[in-house]
Design a protein around this motif. Structure first.
Motif, PDB file in Angstrom:
ATOM      1  N   SER A 176     -60.367 -26.201  -9.461  1.00 53.44           N
ATOM      2  CA  SER A 176     -59.474 -26.507  -8.337  1.00 53.44           C
ATOM      3  C   SER A 176     -60.168 -26.373  -6.991  1.00 53.44           C
ATOM      4  O   SER A 176     -59.856 -27.096  -6.060  1.00 53.44           O
ATOM      5  N   GLY A 177     -61.074 -25.413  -6.834  1.00 51.31           N
ATOM      6  CA  GLY A 177     -61.779 -25.253  -5.572  1.00 51.31           C
ATOM      7  C   GLY A 177     -61.064 -24.407  -4.539  1.00 51.31           C
ATOM      8  O   GLY A 177     -61.530 -24.290  -3.414  1.00 51.31           O
ATOM      9  N   THR A 178     -59.923 -23.827  -4.859  1.00 48.46           N
ATOM     10  CA  THR A 178     -59.245 -22.924  -3.930  1.00 48.46           C
ATOM     11  C   THR A 178     -59.391 -21.505  -4.462  1.00 48.46           C
ATOM     12  O   THR A 178     -59.771 -21.295  -5.608  1.00 48.46           O
ATOM     13  N   PHE A 179     -59.086 -20.534  -3.634  1.00 50.58           N
ATOM     14  CA  PHE A 179     -59.189 -19.149  -4.067  1.00 50.58           C
ATOM     15  C   PHE A 179     -57.852 -18.594  -4.553  1.00 50.58           C
ATOM     16  O   PHE A 179     -57.786 -17.457  -4.993  1.00 50.58           O
ATOM     17  N   TYR A 180     -56.795 -19.373  -4.488  1.00 46.08           N
ATOM     18  CA  TYR A 180     -55.478 -18.856  -4.832  1.00 46.08           C
ATOM     19  C   TYR A 180     -55.355 -18.526  -6.316  1.00 46.08           C
ATOM     20  O   TYR A 180     -54.763 -17.521  -6.684  1.00 46.08           O
ATOM     21  N   LEU A 181     -55.913 -19.348  -7.184  1.00 47.70           N
ATOM     22  CA  LEU A 181     -55.868 -19.020  -8.612  1.00 47.70           C
ATOM     23  C   LEU A 181     -56.697 -17.771  -8.912  1.00 47.70           C
ATOM     24  O   LEU A 181     -56.391 -17.027  -9.834  1.00 47.70           O
TER      25      LEU A 181
END
Length: 140
Positions: free
Chosen positions: A21-26
């Protein structure tokens, strides 16, 4: 299998999804799942494990959102961004203006030049402020 191993498997799967995904939320949710594994390893019941995982995940997500990595960056239009277009910030010599426009030789080719709002059309050196197609927008 023990409860903590299910929690860690879920955290590992979430980290793998994070890589796509490339986000840090996961990744923050994976930290919450790892905290649930810790609660399971200590011996807490399922309700407490879920509560610990949820609270830690929410706290980590809120902390990320408030950090500089979670804030929206100021978006600069590509035609004005010197990181996208290396011509921005370069200088050109305008020998003569005709109704706020001119033609100049720049990088071995003729370019249309337009004066940025608020500038005065006098011959001289100008700095490129943005590039719109084949037109240079310049200011003194």
């Amino acid at each position: 299998m023990a409860d903590w191993s299910y929690w860690l498997a879920g955290a590992g799967l979430t980290v793998i999804l994070e890589l796509f995904s490339g986000t840090f939320y996961l990744l923050m949710i994976a930290i919450g799942l790892a905290a649930g594994a810790g609660a399971a390893a200590i011996g807490f019941g399922e309700a407490v494990q879920l509560l610990v995982a949820a609270v830690v995940g929410v706290i980590a997500t809120v902390a990320l959102r408030r950090s500089r990595y979670g804030r929206q960056q100021q978006r600069v239009q590509a035609e004005r961004d010197p990181n996208v277009n290396l011509d921005i910030g370069q200088t050109v010599h305008v020998p003569a203006w005709q109704n706020g426009a001119a033609r100049v030789m720049y990088r071995g080719a003729l370019w249309d030049v337009e004066l940025a709002p608020g500038g005065t059309a006098t011959p001289g050196q100008y700095t490129i402020r943005e590039v719109r197609g084949s037109r240079l927008i310049v200011a003194a």
